[in-house]
Write a protein that holds these residues in place. Structure first.
Motif, mmCIF file in Angstrom:
data_model
loop_
_atom_site.group_PDB
_atom_site.id
_atom_site.type_symbol
_atom_site.label_atom_id
_atom_site.label_comp_id
_atom_site.label_asym_id
_atom_site.label_seq_id
_atom_site.Cartn_x
_atom_site.Cartn_y
_atom_site.Cartn_z
ATOM 1 N N ALA A 7 -5.216 -11.434 2.551
ATOM 2 C CA ALA A 7 -3.886 -12.031 2.624
ATOM 3 C C ALA A 7 -3.357 -12.385 1.238
ATOM 4 N N ASP A 8 -2.076 -12.715 1.202
ATOM 5 C CA ASP A 8 -1.404 -13.122 -0.041
ATOM 6 C C ASP A 8 -1.608 -12.085 -1.143
ATOM 7 N N ARG A 114 3.996 -7.030 6.924
ATOM 8 C CA ARG A 114 5.003 -6.975 5.870
ATOM 9 C C ARG A 114 5.764 -8.288 5.722
ATOM 10 N N THR A 115 6.497 -8.368 4.627
ATOM 11 C CA THR A 115 7.251 -9.577 4.317
ATOM 12 C C THR A 115 8.468 -9.691 5.233
ATOM 13 N N ASP A 116 9.478 -8.883 5.002
ATOM 14 C CA ASP A 116 10.684 -8.936 5.833
ATOM 15 C C ASP A 116 11.480 -7.665 5.581
ATOM 16 N N HIS A 125 2.122 -8.079 2.639
ATOM 17 C CA HIS A 125 1.519 -9.315 2.145
ATOM 18 C C HIS A 125 0.097 -9.519 2.671
ATOM 19 N N THR A 126 -0.239 -8.857 3.806
ATOM 20 C CA THR A 126 -1.568 -9.019 4.406
ATOM 21 C C THR A 126 -1.989 -7.696 5.035
ATOM 22 N N TRP A 364 -4.492 1.418 -2.789
ATOM 23 C CA TRP A 364 -3.312 0.906 -3.470
ATOM 24 C C TRP A 364 -2.053 1.226 -2.668
ATOM 25 N N ARG A 365 -1.051 0.372 -2.843
ATOM 26 C CA ARG A 365 0.290 0.657 -2.347
ATOM 27 C C ARG A 365 1.230 0.720 -3.542
#
Length: 379
Positions: A7-8, A114-116, A125-126, A364-365
């Motif tokens: 996470a994070d 995902r974030t948003d 994000h996780t 990796w992203r």
């Protein structure tokens, strides 16, 4: 096996180095700098690469086993399932815990949180990482591709005769064998697969399984095949390879690209005088059937050898190489490189300009321009 949550996950800006390939002093080609040891970076040779990269590329390390395990969990397949925001990745050979057993290969399922997306922030994000044993039939899986509501996996096979081939793994149901032999002869160790718009399945079959001591002696040359699941027609479409590996179509399916990794042998030996080449073929029709014609050298890897290969919707060609991912325009000009520590075997495009890069012990992203999309899914 217990799932792992990371996470994070931090997102870092990605450096873009614009390089003039010719030295100002004498006109010779410059020696290019190596990739940083702990991050992804980009090298631009041609202005067209900037359109791929976008104004503010970023990258993040989703998972890494460095320092905890030497096992290369992030090697091949790298199939993105958009409906579930998941990645499926096959490992490289994992050593057996007992000398009585053969090495094994596991499948990783990576759930992306995902974030948003609605706000335009597509960051992950996780991740939730689960290691899965391949279901019965899919012995020593390698390459894979999206197919219907699941995945087509390349099963390299076991030491037993009658194993290996192409298997369809629907979601939450047992795998279905699609094609498992060539008129009674076992395949060598099926490596990579792609599906054409007409539903036909094209795949490569090098001899790596035998060289890595988990597959019987080859009964066939190293060939490329086309299988029609509608009528069962299976035929050879290309030969003359040392070790055919990655395969993909151009966006209009007028061209097939096939990598030959003859410079790398399954026993670990390397021969830099052998092929590390991407070949291009024209897809022509004869007697209402597709054939491959006009074989030609499309590109030779700058570093290492070209493994997994894919096109974007603009026809640019990407291949995992010893330095990361090398990118050529449709004319075969190297326009840029995605430098990844340790190099990349395979990769895939995700949503809105993202790429997922398999670097053995690291996943990796990379976020590029949102207009950069893979030809396979077009998302």
């Amino acid at each position: 096996m217990a799932a792992v949550t990371n996470a994070d996950i931090p997102v870092s800006p990605t450096e873009v180095r614009v390089i003039n390939r010719l030295s100002e002093s004498n006109g010779t080609i410059k020696i290019q700098p190596a990739a940083p040891a702990d991050q992804v970076s980009l090298v631009q040779y041609d202005a067209s690469f900037r359109d791929i990269v976008g104004a503010s590329p970023t990258h993040s390390l989703l998972l890494s086993t460095a320092g905890n395990s030497n096992n290369p969990f992030f090697h091949e397949a790298c199939v993105f399932i958009p409906e579930h925001d998941e990645l499926y990745i096959t490992s490289n050979l994992l050593q057996a815990v007992s000398t009585a057993n053969f090495p094994t290969i596991l499948i990783s399922r990576v759930k992306l949180l995902r974030t948003d997306r609605l706000s335009g922030d597509n960051s992950v994000h996780t991740v939730q990482w689960a290691k899965l044993r391949p279901p019965p039939g899919i012995d020593m899986p390698n390459g894979g591709v999206n197919y219907k509501d699941g995945i087509l996996f390349c099963a390299q096979g076991s030491p037993r005769s009658g194993t290996g081939g192409i298997y369809y793994m629907p979601r939450r149901t047992p795998p279905v064998p699609m094609v498992t032999n060539f008129h009674g002869r076992d395949f060598n160790s099926v490596n990579d697969v792609v599906v054409a718009k007409d539903g036909s399945i094209w795949f490569t079959d090098p001899c790596y399984g035998n060289e890595q001591d988990f597959r019987q002696k080859p009964k066939l040359p190293n060939l490329v095949y086309r299988f029609n699941p509608e009528n069962g027609d299976l035929r050879v479409v290309a030969d003359g390879f040392g070790r055919p590996n990655g395969i993909c179509f151009s966006p209009d399916e007028d061209v097939v690209y096939i990598t030959d990794t003859d410079a790398f042998h399954g026993d670990g030996n390397k021969d830099s005088t052998r092929s590390a080449t991407i070949y291009a073929y024209d897809v022509i029709t004869r007697g209402s059937a597709p054939f491959l014609a006009n074989r030609r050298v499309f590109a030779y890897a700058a570093v290492g050898f070209p493994d997994g290969i894919k096109c974007d919707i603009f026809g640019n060609v990407y291949s995992g190489c010893g330095d990361g991912v090398e990118v050529w325009n449709p004319s075969g000009t190297l326009i840029g490189r995605i430098l990844v520590p340790g190099g990349v075997a395979n990769f895939c495009f995700g949503r809105d300009g993202e790429m997922f890069l398999c670097a053995e012990q690291s996943l990796w992203r990379l976020q590029l321009a949102q207009s950069t999309k893979g030809a396979l899914l077009g998302i």
